[in-house]
Scaffold this motif. Structure first.
Motif, PDB file in Angstrom:
ATOM      1  N   ASN A   1     -56.865  -0.695 -53.091  1.00 13.21           N
ATOM      2  CA  ASN A   1     -57.668  -0.963 -54.009  1.00 13.21           C
ATOM      3  C   ASN A   1     -59.304  -0.866 -53.915  1.00 13.21           C
ATOM      4  O   ASN A   1     -59.693  -2.023 -52.233  1.00 13.21           O
ATOM      5  CB  ASN A   1     -58.085  -2.155 -54.883  1.00 13.21           C
ATOM      6  N   ARG A   2     -60.234   0.189 -53.883  1.00 15.11           N
ATOM      7  CA  ARG A   2     -61.538   0.114 -53.744  1.00 15.11           C
ATOM      8  C   ARG A   2     -62.116   1.207 -54.517  1.00 15.11           C
ATOM      9  O   ARG A   2     -61.680   2.533 -54.315  1.00 15.11           O
ATOM     10  CB  ARG A   2     -61.420  -0.087 -52.278  1.00 15.11           C
ATOM     11  N   GLY A   3     -62.660   1.273 -55.217  1.00 18.44           N
ATOM     12  CA  GLY A   3     -62.913   2.459 -55.879  1.00 18.44           C
ATOM     13  C   GLY A   3     -62.365   2.770 -56.854  1.00 18.44           C
ATOM     14  O   GLY A   3     -62.710   2.616 -58.322  1.00 18.44           O
ATOM     15  N   VAL A   4     -61.068   3.145 -56.515  1.00 17.37           N
ATOM     16  CA  VAL A   4     -60.069   3.113 -56.886  1.00 17.37           C
ATOM     17  C   VAL A   4     -59.085   2.508 -56.837  1.00 17.37           C
ATOM     18  O   VAL A   4     -58.725   1.939 -55.691  1.00 17.37           O
ATOM     19  CB  VAL A   4     -59.744   4.211 -57.666  1.00 17.37           C
ATOM     20  N   TYR A   5     -57.618   2.304 -57.770  1.00 17.09           N
ATOM     21  CA  TYR A   5     -57.044   1.437 -57.500  1.00 17.09           C
ATOM     22  C   TYR A   5     -55.828   2.863 -57.225  1.00 17.09           C
ATOM     23  O   TYR A   5     -55.510   4.293 -58.207  1.00 17.09           O
ATOM     24  CB  TYR A   5     -56.370   0.922 -58.361  1.00 17.09           C
ATOM     25  N   VAL A   6     -54.751   2.468 -56.293  1.00 17.88           N
ATOM     26  CA  VAL A   6     -53.543   3.411 -55.826  1.00 17.88           C
ATOM     27  C   VAL A   6     -52.306   2.196 -56.521  1.00 17.88           C
ATOM     28  O   VAL A   6     -52.272   1.320 -55.810  1.00 17.88           O
ATOM     29  CB  VAL A   6     -53.138   3.806 -55.202  1.00 17.88           C
ATOM     30  N   VAL A   7     -51.388   2.201 -57.120  1.00 19.23           N
ATOM     31  CA  VAL A   7     -50.150   1.565 -57.517  1.00 19.23           C
ATOM     32  C   VAL A   7     -49.435   2.353 -57.101  1.00 19.23           C
ATOM     33  O   VAL A   7     -48.607   2.992 -58.077  1.00 19.23           O
ATOM     34  CB  VAL A   7     -50.193   1.263 -59.009  1.00 19.23           C
ATOM     35  N   PRO A   8     -48.305   1.658 -55.949  1.00 20.75           N
ATOM     36  CA  PRO A   8     -47.295   2.730 -56.180  1.00 20.75           C
ATOM     37  C   PRO A   8     -46.037   1.991 -56.854  1.00 20.75           C
ATOM     38  O   PRO A   8     -46.233   1.646 -58.005  1.00 20.75           O
ATOM     39  CB  PRO A   8     -46.384   1.547 -54.971  1.00 20.75           C
ATOM     40  N   GLY A   9     -44.934   2.925 -56.685  1.00 23.61           N
ATOM     41  CA  GLY A   9     -44.303   3.366 -58.143  1.00 23.61           C
ATOM     42  C   GLY A   9     -43.874   3.878 -59.608  1.00 23.61           C
ATOM     43  O   GLY A   9     -43.431   4.723 -59.693  1.00 23.61           O
ATOM     44  N   ILE A  10     -45.540   3.964 -60.193  1.00 25.32           N
ATOM     45  CA  ILE A  10     -45.673   4.810 -60.877  1.00 25.32           C
ATOM     46  C   ILE A  10     -46.717   5.781 -60.601  1.00 25.32           C
ATOM     47  O   ILE A  10     -47.185   5.751 -61.430  1.00 25.32           O
ATOM     48  CB  ILE A  10     -46.375   3.946 -62.119  1.00 25.32           C
ATOM     49  N   TRP A  11     -47.540   5.384 -58.945  1.00 26.46           N
ATOM     50  CA  TRP A  11     -47.790   6.216 -58.894  1.00 26.46           C
ATOM     51  C   TRP A  11     -49.416   6.958 -59.508  1.00 26.46           C
ATOM     52  O   TRP A  11     -49.846   7.487 -60.046  1.00 26.46           O
ATOM     53  CB  TRP A  11     -47.347   7.925 -58.508  1.00 26.46           C
TER      54      TRP A  11
END
Ligand SMILES: Cc1cc2nc3c(=O)[nH]c(=O)nc-3n(C[C@H](O)[C@H](O)[C@H](O)COP(=O)(O)OP(=O)(O)OC[C@H]3O[C@@H](n4cnc5c(N)ncnc54)[C@H](O)[C@@H]3O)c2cc1C
Length: 353
Positions: free
Chosen positions: A231-241
Protein backbone atom coordinates in the motif's frame (compact mmCIF):
# COMPACT_ATOMS: atom_id res chain seq x y z
CA UNK A 1 -53.81 -12.15 3.12
CA UNK A 2 -52.20 -13.13 6.47
CA UNK A 3 -49.42 -10.77 7.40
CA UNK A 4 -45.96 -12.19 8.09
CA UNK A 5 -44.50 -10.52 11.15
CA UNK A 6 -40.80 -9.67 11.66
CA UNK A 7 -39.07 -7.30 14.06
CA UNK A 8 -37.18 -5.31 11.42
CA UNK A 9 -37.16 -4.85 7.66
CA UNK A 10 -33.68 -4.06 6.33
CA UNK A 11 -33.48 -2.31 2.96
CA UNK A 12 -30.17 -3.09 1.21
CA UNK A 13 -27.75 -5.93 1.76
CA UNK A 14 -24.33 -4.36 1.34
CA UNK A 15 -21.84 -4.30 4.21
CA UNK A 16 -24.15 -2.13 6.34
CA UNK A 17 -27.25 -4.30 5.87
CA UNK A 18 -25.31 -7.58 6.20
CA UNK A 19 -23.48 -6.66 9.43
CA UNK A 20 -26.66 -5.25 10.92
CA UNK A 21 -28.72 -8.34 10.00
CA UNK A 22 -26.14 -10.58 11.74
CA UNK A 23 -26.14 -8.42 14.87
CA UNK A 24 -29.94 -8.51 15.05
CA UNK A 25 -29.93 -12.25 14.52
CA UNK A 26 -27.57 -12.61 17.49
CA UNK A 27 -30.23 -10.84 19.57
CA UNK A 28 -32.74 -13.41 18.27
CA UNK A 29 -34.61 -10.81 16.22
CA UNK A 30 -36.51 -11.70 13.05
CA UNK A 31 -35.49 -9.67 10.03
CA UNK A 32 -36.61 -9.39 6.43
CA UNK A 33 -34.00 -8.19 3.95
CA UNK A 34 -35.23 -6.42 0.81
CA UNK A 35 -32.35 -5.98 -1.59
CA UNK A 36 -31.98 -5.27 -5.26
CA UNK A 37 -28.55 -6.68 -6.16
CA UNK A 38 -26.30 -4.21 -7.95
CA UNK A 39 -22.98 -5.42 -9.44
CA UNK A 40 -21.54 -1.90 -8.93
CA UNK A 41 -22.66 -1.45 -5.31
CA UNK A 42 -19.71 -0.22 -3.23
CA UNK A 43 -19.68 -3.41 -1.12
CA UNK A 44 -19.46 -5.58 -4.24
CA UNK A 45 -16.57 -3.76 -5.91
CA UNK A 46 -14.65 -2.94 -2.68
CA UNK A 47 -11.22 -4.43 -2.23
CA UNK A 48 -12.23 -5.13 1.35
CA UNK A 49 -9.06 -3.75 2.91
CA UNK A 50 -8.86 -2.79 6.59
CA UNK A 51 -5.86 -0.81 7.75
CA UNK A 52 -5.49 1.26 10.93
CA UNK A 53 -2.77 3.61 9.57
CA UNK A 54 -4.03 5.51 6.55
CA UNK A 55 -3.80 8.64 4.44
CA UNK A 56 -0.88 10.59 3.05
CA UNK A 57 0.14 11.60 6.58
CA UNK A 58 -0.05 7.95 7.72
CA UNK A 59 -2.08 8.72 10.81
CA UNK A 60 -4.03 6.36 13.02
CA UNK A 61 -7.61 6.25 11.72
CA UNK A 62 -10.53 7.57 13.72
CA UNK A 63 -11.57 5.18 16.54
CA UNK A 64 -8.97 2.59 15.45
CA UNK A 65 -8.47 1.26 18.99
CA UNK A 66 -12.18 0.36 19.18
CA UNK A 67 -12.91 -0.56 15.55
CA UNK A 68 -10.04 -2.96 14.89
CA UNK A 69 -10.37 -5.37 17.84
CA UNK A 70 -14.14 -5.39 17.21
CA UNK A 71 -13.89 -6.20 13.50
CA UNK A 72 -11.44 -9.06 14.12
CA UNK A 73 -13.82 -10.65 16.59
CA UNK A 74 -16.95 -10.01 14.52
CA UNK A 75 -15.76 -11.37 11.16
CA UNK A 76 -14.05 -14.38 12.79
CA UNK A 77 -17.27 -15.31 14.56
CA UNK A 78 -19.29 -14.68 11.39
CA UNK A 79 -17.01 -17.11 9.53
CA UNK A 80 -17.72 -19.81 12.10
CA UNK A 81 -21.45 -19.17 12.05
CA UNK A 82 -21.76 -19.03 8.25
CA UNK A 83 -19.17 -21.79 7.72
CA UNK A 84 -17.32 -19.90 5.02
CA UNK A 85 -13.89 -18.29 4.91
CA UNK A 86 -13.94 -14.62 3.92
CA UNK A 87 -11.80 -12.88 6.55
CA UNK A 88 -8.07 -12.71 5.79
CA UNK A 89 -5.94 -10.91 8.39
CA UNK A 90 -2.44 -10.30 7.00
CA UNK A 91 0.43 -7.81 7.31
CA UNK A 92 0.46 -4.66 5.20
CA UNK A 93 3.67 -3.12 3.90
CA UNK A 94 3.93 0.63 3.28
CA UNK A 95 7.16 1.89 1.69
CA UNK A 96 8.57 5.23 2.84
CA UNK A 97 8.84 7.82 0.10
CA UNK A 98 11.44 10.07 1.74
CA UNK A 99 14.24 9.87 4.30
CA UNK A 100 12.31 12.37 6.44
CA UNK A 101 9.37 9.99 6.61
CA UNK A 102 11.70 7.16 7.52
CA UNK A 103 13.18 9.23 10.37
CA UNK A 104 9.79 10.24 11.62
CA UNK A 105 8.67 6.60 11.89
CA UNK A 106 11.91 5.55 13.57
CA UNK A 107 10.85 8.03 16.28
CA UNK A 108 7.20 6.97 16.32
CA UNK A 109 8.05 3.27 16.66
CA UNK A 110 8.35 3.66 20.44
CA UNK A 111 5.12 5.69 20.70
CA UNK A 112 2.50 3.73 22.72
CA UNK A 113 -0.15 5.14 20.45
CA UNK A 114 1.19 3.09 17.52
CA UNK A 115 2.84 -0.02 18.99
CA UNK A 116 -0.35 -2.11 18.68
CA UNK A 117 -0.23 -1.63 14.89
CA UNK A 118 3.50 -1.65 14.06
CA UNK A 119 5.41 -4.83 13.51
CA UNK A 120 8.56 -3.54 11.76
CA UNK A 121 10.10 -0.21 10.81
CA UNK A 122 12.60 -0.97 8.04
CA UNK A 123 15.23 1.63 7.23
CA UNK A 124 16.52 -0.43 4.29
CA UNK A 125 14.76 -2.01 1.32
CA UNK A 126 13.11 -5.40 1.94
CA UNK A 127 11.15 -7.85 -0.28
CA UNK A 128 12.47 -6.11 -3.41
CA UNK A 129 11.15 -8.81 -5.73
CA UNK A 130 7.61 -7.67 -4.84
CA UNK A 131 7.85 -4.02 -3.79
CA UNK A 132 9.90 -0.95 -4.70
CA UNK A 133 11.01 0.54 -1.36
CA UNK A 134 14.39 2.31 -1.64
CA UNK A 135 13.91 3.97 1.79
CA UNK A 136 12.52 0.88 3.52
CA UNK A 137 9.03 1.02 4.99
CA UNK A 138 6.53 0.02 7.64
CA UNK A 139 5.14 -3.45 8.22
CA UNK A 140 1.78 -3.00 9.90
CA UNK A 141 -0.31 -5.48 11.84
CA UNK A 142 -4.07 -5.74 12.55
CA UNK A 143 -4.58 -5.30 8.78
CA UNK A 144 -6.03 -7.60 6.15
CA UNK A 145 -8.97 -7.90 3.83
CA UNK A 146 -12.52 -9.13 3.77
CA UNK A 147 -13.52 -11.01 0.61
CA UNK A 148 -16.74 -9.04 0.30
CA UNK A 149 -18.12 -11.26 -2.50
CA UNK A 150 -17.96 -14.36 -0.33
CA UNK A 151 -19.17 -12.53 2.78
CA UNK A 152 -22.22 -10.96 1.07
CA UNK A 153 -23.09 -14.25 -0.62
CA UNK A 154 -22.80 -16.23 2.62
CA UNK A 155 -25.03 -13.76 4.50
CA UNK A 156 -27.58 -13.78 1.69
CA UNK A 157 -27.56 -17.55 1.51
CA UNK A 158 -28.18 -17.86 5.26
CA UNK A 159 -31.14 -15.45 5.27
CA UNK A 160 -32.54 -16.97 2.07
CA UNK A 161 -32.49 -20.37 3.76
CA UNK A 162 -34.85 -18.97 6.41
CA UNK A 163 -37.13 -17.33 3.80
CA UNK A 164 -36.03 -13.84 4.91
CA UNK A 165 -34.85 -12.24 1.66
CA UNK A 166 -36.94 -10.49 -0.97
CA UNK A 167 -34.93 -9.76 -4.12
CA UNK A 168 -36.45 -6.58 -5.53
CA UNK A 169 -36.19 -2.79 -5.31
CA UNK A 170 -37.88 -1.57 -2.12
CA UNK A 171 -40.99 0.35 -3.15
CA UNK A 172 -41.35 3.27 -0.75
CA UNK A 173 -44.85 3.96 -2.11
CA UNK A 174 -45.96 0.57 -0.74
CA UNK A 175 -44.93 1.46 2.82
CA UNK A 176 -47.82 1.89 5.27
CA UNK A 177 -46.83 3.58 8.54
CA UNK A 178 -50.20 3.68 10.30
CA UNK A 179 -49.16 1.31 13.13
CA UNK A 180 -45.54 0.16 13.10
CA UNK A 181 -44.84 -0.51 9.43
CA UNK A 182 -46.47 -2.69 6.81
CA UNK A 183 -44.92 -3.56 3.51
CA UNK A 184 -46.41 -5.90 0.91
CA UNK A 185 -47.77 -8.52 3.33
CA UNK A 186 -45.02 -8.06 5.93
CA UNK A 187 -45.40 -6.29 9.29
CA UNK A 188 -42.49 -4.93 11.37
CA UNK A 189 -41.79 -2.40 14.08
CA UNK A 190 -39.18 -0.53 12.02
CA UNK A 191 -37.56 -0.30 8.58
CA UNK A 192 -33.81 0.26 8.50
CA UNK A 193 -32.48 1.81 5.32
CA UNK A 194 -28.98 0.55 4.46
CA UNK A 195 -29.09 1.64 0.83
CA UNK A 196 -25.60 3.15 0.42
CA UNK A 197 -25.36 5.98 -2.09
CA UNK A 198 -28.88 5.13 -3.35
CA UNK A 199 -30.16 6.98 -0.25
CA UNK A 200 -29.95 10.01 -2.53
CA UNK A 201 -33.07 8.88 -4.35
CA UNK A 202 -35.04 7.93 -1.21
CA UNK A 203 -38.23 9.83 -0.58
CA UNK A 204 -37.41 9.82 3.15
CA UNK A 205 -33.65 10.27 3.31
CA UNK A 206 -32.58 12.21 0.21
CA UNK A 207 -32.19 15.37 2.34
CA UNK A 208 -29.15 13.84 4.07
CA UNK A 209 -25.74 14.80 2.66
CA UNK A 210 -24.76 11.31 1.46
CA UNK A 211 -22.36 12.10 -1.38
CA UNK A 212 -21.14 9.62 -3.96
CA UNK A 213 -17.37 9.30 -4.26
CA UNK A 214 -16.48 7.33 -7.35
CA UNK A 215 -13.81 4.65 -7.14
CA UNK A 216 -12.24 2.45 -9.80
CA UNK A 217 -10.13 -0.67 -9.38
CA UNK A 218 -8.05 -3.02 -11.54
CA UNK A 219 -7.81 -6.77 -11.24
CA UNK A 220 -4.32 -8.11 -11.94
CA UNK A 221 -2.53 -11.38 -12.37
CA UNK A 222 1.01 -10.95 -10.94
CA UNK A 223 3.97 -13.15 -11.88
CA UNK A 224 5.11 -13.30 -8.22
CA UNK A 225 2.38 -13.67 -5.61
CA UNK A 226 3.12 -11.64 -2.46
CA UNK A 227 1.40 -12.85 0.70
CA UNK A 228 1.26 -9.36 2.20
CA UNK A 229 -0.81 -6.34 1.23
CA UNK A 230 1.19 -3.57 -0.46
CA UNK A 231 0.00 0.00 0.00
CA UNK A 232 1.38 3.30 -1.21
CA UNK A 233 -0.58 5.44 -3.68
CA UNK A 234 -2.55 2.30 -4.47
CA UNK A 235 -3.03 -0.99 -2.64
CA UNK A 236 -2.48 -4.49 -3.97
CA UNK A 237 -4.62 -7.08 -2.21
CA UNK A 238 -3.40 -10.69 -2.50
CA UNK A 239 -5.92 -13.48 -3.05
CA UNK A 240 -8.45 -11.36 -4.89
CA UNK A 241 -5.62 -9.46 -6.70
CA UNK A 242 -7.34 -6.11 -6.69
CA UNK A 243 -5.50 -2.84 -7.14
CA UNK A 244 -7.20 0.37 -6.11
CA UNK A 245 -8.60 2.69 -5.82
CA UNK A 246 -9.25 6.08 -7.37
CA UNK A 247 -11.18 8.82 -5.54
CA UNK A 248 -13.17 11.11 -7.82
CA UNK A 249 -15.99 13.22 -6.39
CA UNK A 250 -16.59 15.13 -9.64
CA UNK A 251 -17.32 12.15 -11.87
CA UNK A 252 -20.88 11.00 -11.20
CA UNK A 253 -21.21 8.98 -14.39
CA UNK A 254 -21.31 5.18 -14.34
CA UNK A 255 -18.46 3.21 -15.91
CA UNK A 256 -14.68 2.92 -15.91
CA UNK A 257 -12.58 5.75 -17.35
CA UNK A 258 -9.30 6.05 -19.21
CA UNK A 259 -8.04 8.56 -16.61
CA UNK A 260 -8.82 6.12 -13.80
CA UNK A 261 -7.04 3.31 -15.62
CA UNK A 262 -3.92 5.43 -16.23
CA UNK A 263 -3.78 6.67 -12.64
CA UNK A 264 -3.99 3.18 -11.17
CA UNK A 265 -1.46 1.74 -13.60
CA UNK A 266 1.07 4.54 -13.00
CA UNK A 267 0.79 4.21 -9.22
CA UNK A 268 1.01 0.43 -9.41
CA UNK A 269 4.19 0.69 -11.50
CA UNK A 270 5.72 2.94 -8.83
CA UNK A 271 4.91 0.40 -6.12
CA UNK A 272 5.17 -3.10 -7.57
CA UNK A 273 8.45 -4.95 -7.91
CA UNK A 274 6.70 -7.66 -9.95
CA UNK A 275 5.30 -7.86 -13.49
CA UNK A 276 1.58 -8.35 -13.99
CA UNK A 277 -1.21 -8.63 -16.53
CA UNK A 278 -4.41 -6.61 -16.12
CA UNK A 279 -7.43 -8.91 -16.11
CA UNK A 280 -10.36 -6.66 -15.17
CA UNK A 281 -11.69 -3.25 -14.16
CA UNK A 282 -14.51 -2.26 -11.80
CA UNK A 283 -16.14 0.92 -10.52
CA UNK A 284 -18.62 1.99 -7.87
CA UNK A 285 -19.72 4.90 -5.66
CA UNK A 286 -18.80 5.14 -1.98
CA UNK A 287 -21.50 6.65 0.27
CA UNK A 288 -19.54 9.48 1.94
CA UNK A 289 -20.54 12.30 4.29
CA UNK A 290 -19.03 15.81 4.63
CA UNK A 291 -17.58 15.03 8.11
CA UNK A 292 -16.50 11.48 7.12
CA UNK A 293 -18.61 9.91 9.86
CA UNK A 294 -21.38 7.34 9.49
CA UNK A 295 -25.04 8.30 9.89
CA UNK A 296 -27.20 6.29 12.31
CA UNK A 297 -30.61 6.74 13.83
CA UNK A 298 -34.27 7.59 13.30
CA UNK A 299 -35.85 9.87 10.74
CA UNK A 300 -36.65 13.24 12.41
CA UNK A 301 -40.38 12.84 11.68
CA UNK A 302 -41.07 9.11 11.16
CA UNK A 303 -39.54 7.28 14.10
CA UNK A 304 -40.19 3.87 12.48
CA UNK A 305 -37.74 4.72 9.70
CA UNK A 306 -34.08 4.31 10.58
CA UNK A 307 -30.95 5.06 8.58
CA UNK A 308 -27.56 3.32 8.64
CA UNK A 309 -25.32 4.90 6.02
CA UNK A 310 -22.25 7.06 5.38
CA UNK A 311 -19.68 4.26 5.64
CA UNK A 312 -17.61 6.16 3.09
CA UNK A 313 -14.19 4.74 2.25
CA UNK A 314 -14.01 2.40 5.27
CA UNK A 315 -17.10 0.22 5.28
CA UNK A 316 -15.21 -2.95 6.22
CA UNK A 317 -13.97 -1.52 9.52
CA UNK A 318 -16.95 0.73 10.34
CA UNK A 319 -19.87 -1.61 9.56
CA UNK A 320 -19.34 -4.20 12.36
CA UNK A 321 -18.81 -1.70 15.19
CA UNK A 322 -21.60 0.67 14.18
CA UNK A 323 -24.09 -2.15 13.52
CA UNK A 324 -23.53 -3.01 17.15
CA UNK A 325 -24.07 0.61 18.21
CA UNK A 326 -27.31 0.72 16.20
CA UNK A 327 -28.49 -2.65 17.54
CA UNK A 328 -27.88 -1.48 21.11
CA UNK A 329 -29.93 1.62 20.43
CA UNK A 330 -32.75 -0.32 18.75
CA UNK A 331 -32.94 -3.00 21.39
CA UNK A 332 -32.05 -1.23 24.64
CA UNK A 333 -32.14 2.47 23.87
CA UNK A 334 -28.37 2.91 24.40
CA UNK A 335 -27.53 6.42 23.17
CA UNK A 336 -25.97 7.02 19.76
CA UNK A 337 -23.03 9.40 20.00
CA UNK A 338 -23.86 12.78 18.47
CA UNK A 339 -20.83 12.59 16.14
CA UNK A 340 -22.50 9.73 14.20
CA UNK A 341 -26.17 10.42 14.95
CA UNK A 342 -28.56 11.41 12.19
CA UNK A 343 -29.72 14.17 14.54
CA UNK A 344 -26.60 16.20 13.68
CA UNK A 345 -28.37 16.97 10.39
CA UNK A 346 -31.73 17.94 11.93
CA UNK A 347 -31.43 21.55 10.78
CA UNK A 348 -30.85 20.36 7.20
CA UNK A 349 -34.14 18.45 7.42
CA UNK A 350 -36.04 21.45 8.83
CA UNK A 351 -34.82 23.60 5.94
CA UNK A 352 -35.79 20.98 3.37
CA UNK A 353 -39.43 20.71 4.55
C1 LIG B 1 -13.82 1.03 -5.70
C2 LIG B 1 -14.10 0.95 -4.23
C3 LIG B 1 -13.17 0.35 -3.38
C4 LIG B 1 -13.42 0.28 -2.01
N1 LIG B 1 -12.51 -0.35 -1.22
C5 LIG B 1 -12.73 -0.44 0.11
C6 LIG B 1 -11.81 -1.10 0.94
O1 LIG B 1 -10.80 -1.65 0.49
N2 LIG B 1 -12.06 -1.14 2.28
C7 LIG B 1 -13.18 -0.56 2.83
O2 LIG B 1 -13.37 -0.62 4.06
N3 LIG B 1 -14.09 0.07 2.05
C8 LIG B 1 -13.89 0.15 0.72
N4 LIG B 1 -14.80 0.78 -0.07
C9 LIG B 1 -15.94 1.45 0.58
C10 LIG B 1 -17.02 0.42 0.94
O3 LIG B 1 -17.27 -0.32 -0.20
C11 LIG B 1 -18.28 1.13 1.45
O4 LIG B 1 -17.99 1.87 2.60
C12 LIG B 1 -19.39 0.14 1.80
O5 LIG B 1 -19.44 -0.91 0.88
C13 LIG B 1 -20.76 0.78 1.87
O6 LIG B 1 -21.68 -0.23 2.19
P1 LIG B 1 -23.23 0.02 2.22
O7 LIG B 1 -23.85 -1.26 2.64
O8 LIG B 1 -23.54 1.25 3.01
O9 LIG B 1 -23.65 0.39 0.72
P2 LIG B 1 -23.70 -0.47 -0.63
O10 LIG B 1 -22.53 -1.31 -0.77
O11 LIG B 1 -23.99 0.50 -1.72
O12 LIG B 1 -24.95 -1.43 -0.44
C14 LIG B 1 -26.28 -0.99 -0.54
C15 LIG B 1 -27.15 -2.14 -1.00
O13 LIG B 1 -28.52 -1.70 -0.97
C16 LIG B 1 -29.14 -2.00 -2.22
N5 LIG B 1 -30.21 -1.01 -2.41
C17 LIG B 1 -30.08 0.33 -2.50
N6 LIG B 1 -31.31 0.90 -2.63
C18 LIG B 1 -32.20 -0.11 -2.61
C19 LIG B 1 -33.63 -0.17 -2.72
N7 LIG B 1 -34.39 0.93 -2.83
N8 LIG B 1 -34.23 -1.37 -2.70
C20 LIG B 1 -33.50 -2.52 -2.55
N9 LIG B 1 -32.15 -2.53 -2.45
C21 LIG B 1 -31.51 -1.33 -2.48
C22 LIG B 1 -28.00 -1.90 -3.22
O14 LIG B 1 -28.31 -2.55 -4.44
C23 LIG B 1 -26.88 -2.59 -2.43
O15 LIG B 1 -26.99 -3.99 -2.54
C24 LIG B 1 -14.62 0.84 -1.46
C25 LIG B 1 -15.56 1.40 -2.31
C26 LIG B 1 -15.32 1.46 -3.67
C27 LIG B 1 -16.37 2.07 -4.58
Amino acid sequence: MTEKQVDYIIVGQGLAGSCLALHLLLRKKRVLIVDEPNPNAASVVAAGLFNPITGRQMGKTWLADDLFPYLHQFYSEAEKFLQQQFFFPMPLYRPFVTVEEQNEWMGRSADDNYTAYLSEVNSRPVHEQIVKNPFGGLMLKQCGYLDTHIFLKAVRHYFQSTGSVVTEPFDEEALDMANGVRYRGWGASKVIFCAGEKARSSRYFSWLPVRPLKGETLSVSPDVKPSIILNRGVYVVPGIWKVGATYNKHDQAPGNTEAGFRELKEKLDELAGFSYAITGREWGFRPTTPDRRPILGPHPEFEQLIIFNGLGTKGVSLAPYFSNVLTNWLESGAPINQSVSVSRYKSVYSKST
